[in-house]
Design an enzyme around this catalytic site. Structure first.
Site, short mmCIF file in Angstrom:
data_model
loop_
_atom_site.label_atom_id
_atom_site.label_comp_id
_atom_site.label_asym_id
_atom_site.label_seq_id
_atom_site.Cartn_x
_atom_site.Cartn_y
_atom_site.Cartn_z
N ASN A 1 -1.78 -35.53 36.79
CA ASN A 1 -2.35 -36.22 37.95
C ASN A 1 -2.79 -37.63 37.58
OD1 ASN A 1 -2.89 -36.58 40.63
ND2 ASN A 1 -4.90 -35.62 40.58
N SER B 1 2.00 -31.12 46.15
CA SER B 1 2.41 -32.26 45.32
C SER B 1 3.30 -33.20 46.13
CB SER B 1 3.20 -31.75 44.12
OG SER B 1 3.75 -32.82 43.39
N SER B 2 3.45 -34.42 45.62
CA SER B 2 4.44 -35.36 46.19
C SER B 2 5.62 -35.55 45.26
CB SER B 2 3.79 -36.72 46.44
OG SER B 2 2.75 -36.62 47.37
N ARG C 1 4.35 -25.97 38.53
CA ARG C 1 3.13 -26.58 39.03
C ARG C 1 1.92 -25.75 38.59
NH1 ARG C 1 1.14 -31.39 40.97
NH2 ARG C 1 0.11 -31.23 42.99
N GLY D 1 3.78 -41.84 40.74
CA GLY D 1 3.19 -42.77 41.71
C GLY D 1 2.38 -42.11 42.81
N THR E 1 3.25 -33.98 35.32
CA THR E 1 2.05 -34.80 35.49
C THR E 1 0.80 -34.06 35.04
OG1 THR E 1 0.81 -36.08 37.13
CG2 THR E 1 1.65 -33.97 37.85
N THR F 1 1.67 -39.12 36.22
CA THR F 1 2.95 -38.50 36.44
C THR F 1 4.03 -39.30 35.70
OG1 THR F 1 2.07 -37.91 38.59
CG2 THR F 1 4.46 -37.78 38.35
N ASP G 1 -5.47 -32.54 44.10
CA ASP G 1 -4.35 -32.57 45.06
C ASP G 1 -4.51 -31.53 46.18
OD1 ASP G 1 -2.99 -34.75 44.16
OD2 ASP G 1 -1.53 -33.65 42.99
N1 GLY Z 1 -0.53 -35.31 41.23
C1 GLY Z 1 0.37 -36.00 42.01
C2 GLY Z 1 1.36 -35.13 42.70
O1 GLY Z 1 1.61 -34.03 42.24
O2 GLY Z 1 1.89 -35.51 43.69
#
Ligand code: GLY
Length: 580
Positions: free
Chosen positions: A411, A462-463, A114, A483, A409, A391, A433
């Protein structure tokens, strides 16, 4: 074609190959394949499977496996190929997470690559003088970018688990960047839609549009000489070139020209981390998913724990009762996300509490069976005390028990929209984020708290939910999705479609999805949820909002007899699964 490919698989391969060579073949070939519905049939393999969002990356990863490379070799090669063929999300200017399951070592590890905030970042950097969040600053400026992690992360995976050299893994990407590829319709459409944003920057216009400023059309050849040169430098000098060599110099110069906070020292200091994935159990299956700084693993396990208490199979796929219970579980998980989740190097994430079956049972007891809980009545719960935490996704598995689930990603589609001049790649806008201000929503409407405020050298929440499900010690399901806020719930539904509803992998990936993220208080639905079901949900008090399709969950299922099946997500027209 590899001699490892047995005849029974050839039919699937021939289907797949007819769609793969879109780059070299007339577009009509691909169009007819789509019309005949061939591209989205399940792909089958005896020796391995790749599923990515771009047929050229799938082809390249497939070739790596066919020549005897392992799943990590194929994944890293695909990751670099996507950085060339799918610049809206494939990247070297962003970051992500890779889960690797090694059956032979009985080990699942997570590589956290990340992005990190620059050392000069500060909590109020995306606020105006009145203390209000200013989204433009965290999305479309040089300060929108975190320090990229992709090159370091992919190189670490290759070094630890691969057999190829970095130069070998980069070679196909270099060829694609140097010699170009035929533009698919999706690529041309994406650049056309984003042109107002992207053409603002000279460095971006030079790379993604023609010298006269016009747009590339489907079928035209697209070359990226600056990106090819960057990838060649990395191939020749290793991953630290990106962080300390000419590429780092070009990034620093780009930042200095535009007042960005990221420095040469920030780049030199960047290191990926190896982490323990979150582990849960759902109806006898072991679920591994990404740990913080992603919220994905914590909340997919939390939601599965809640839902395990219901007979979802008997309630039926996308019945009103099933959707109601999923939405109620989702609301509670996203309320906890807003309060507790952040970079575990900075905050104590109560991971054990959030993922404990006892906490899920407590939340389940609050869920009414016959009516919706308004989000105003839901707040973050009290998990057990902390005890000790656009992503793109691809899935790859080989027949030596190695499986890779990777989501990475920049983003937004095309990240910040800013290309590093002379280096040929887009920078991420991942700083959005962070919570620009506790309680202010990010681009996905996600609320964040103190735990996810901007701090120097911190990773933003992040998700992303790369997930590997094992059964009796064997890799079973490899999945994940892009997403934004919908990533966790998309991945949840692929897992439930397979385990609860017994779907094959293509059906599990293609089936219509729903999403609830606590705020806004609505169930977002895709096309395909029946009007009868919608009426029943509305009668229970749910608000429904039909919007665009969600996610692109390129997935693999490995049958107990070792047969690989792939599910390419039809929500992306370039998706492709290939077995061998
Ligand atoms: N940028 C989307 C995520 O990392 O969740």
């Amino acid at each position: 074609m590899s001699s490892r490919v047995r005849p029974i698989v050839r039919r699937w391969l021939s289907i797949s190959l007819s769609t793969l060579y879109l780059g070299a073949a007339p577009l009509a070939l691909a169009d007819s394949a789509i019309l005949e519905g061939e591209r989205f049939h399940p792909q089958v393999g005896e020796h391995g499977m790749v599923a990515t969002s771009h047929y050229l990356a799938s082809q390249i990863a497939h070739d790596v496996l066919a020549k005897g490379g392992n799943a990590v070799d194929a994944a890293v090669t695909a990751g670099f190929a996507l950085a060339v063929t799918q610049p809206r999300s494939g990247n070297i200017g962003g970051g992500g997470f890779m889960l690797i399951s090694d059956e032979q070592r009985d080990e699942v590890i997570a590589i956290d690559y990340r992005e990190k905030a620059p050392a000069a970042a500060y909590a109020t950097m995306f606020q105006n003088d009145q203390g209000e969040a200013v989204p433009q600053l965290s999305r479309f400026t040089h300060n929108a970018s975190g320090v990229p992690g992709t090159v370091a992360g992919l190189a670490l995976a290759l070094d630890k688990y691969g057999t190829l050299s970095l130069a070998e893994a980069l070679a196909p990407a270099i060829t694609l960047a140097e010699e170009g590829f035929s533009v698919p319709p999706r690529f041309a459409e994406g650049l056309e839609q984003a042109q107002d944003r992207l053409k603002q920057w000279d460095s971006t216009r030079k790379v993604f549009y023609k010298p006269d400023g016009s747009n590339y059309r489907a079928g035209e050849r697209f070359r990226q000489p600056d990106l090819a040169a960057t990838l060649k430098r990395i191939a020749a000098k290793g991953p630290r070139e990106f962080y300390e060599g000419e590429t780092a110099r070009l990034i620093s110069a780009e930042m200095q020209r535009h007042g960005g906070l990221m420095t040469a020292q920030d780049l030199a200091d960047y290191q990926p981390r190896i982490r323990q994935p979150v582990h849960g159990n759902y109806r006898g299956y072991d679920v591994y998913a990404m740990s913080p700084p992603s919220s994905g693993g914590a909340h997919i396990v939390q939601m599965l724990n809640i839902l395990e208490g219901y007979d979802i199979h008997a309630m039926g796929f996308n019945s009103a009762r099933t959707i109601h219970l999923m939405a109620e579980a989702m609301q509670r998980a996203y309320a906890d996300r807003a309060k507790y989740l952040g970079d575990p190097d900075f905050v104590d994430v109560p991971l054990a509490g959030l993922t404990s079956p006892a906490y899920a049972a407590k939340l389940r007891a609050e869920i009414p069976l016959d009516h919706a809980t308004p989000s105003t009545e839901i707040a973050a719960g009290k998990p057990l005390p902390y005890e000790s935490n656009e992503t793109t996704h691809f899935s790859i598995a080989d027949d030596n028990g190695l499986a890779v689930s990777n989501t990475y990603t920049i983003n937004f589609s095309y990240g910040s929209g800013i290309v590093v001049d002379g280096a040929g790649f887009l920078l991420n806008n991942e700083m959005d984020d962070f919570s620009a201000k506790p309680g202010a929503p990010n681009a996905y409407g996600l609320i964040g708290g103190e735990a996810n405020k901007v701090e120097p050298r911190k990773r933003m929440l992040s998700s992303m939910t790369p997930t590997i499900v094992k059964k009796d010690g064997k890799n079973f399901l490899i999945t994940g999705s892009p997403g934004g806020s919908r990533i966790i719930t998309t991945t949840l539904q692929v897992v439930m479609n397979v385990i609860d509803h017994g779907m094959n992998i293509q059906s599990a990936v293609s089936a219509p999805r729903i999403h609830h993220q606590w705020l806004p208080d609505e169930i977002r639905i895709e096309d395909g949820i029946s009007p009868d079901t919608q009426a029943l949900l509305e009668a229970m008090g749910h608000t429904l909002s039909q919007q665009a399709a969600m996610g692109a969950a390129q997935s693999i299922l490995i049958e107990p007899d070792g047969t690989f099946t792939g599910g390419a997500d039809p929500r992306r027209s370039t998706s492709s699964a290939m077995g061998l």
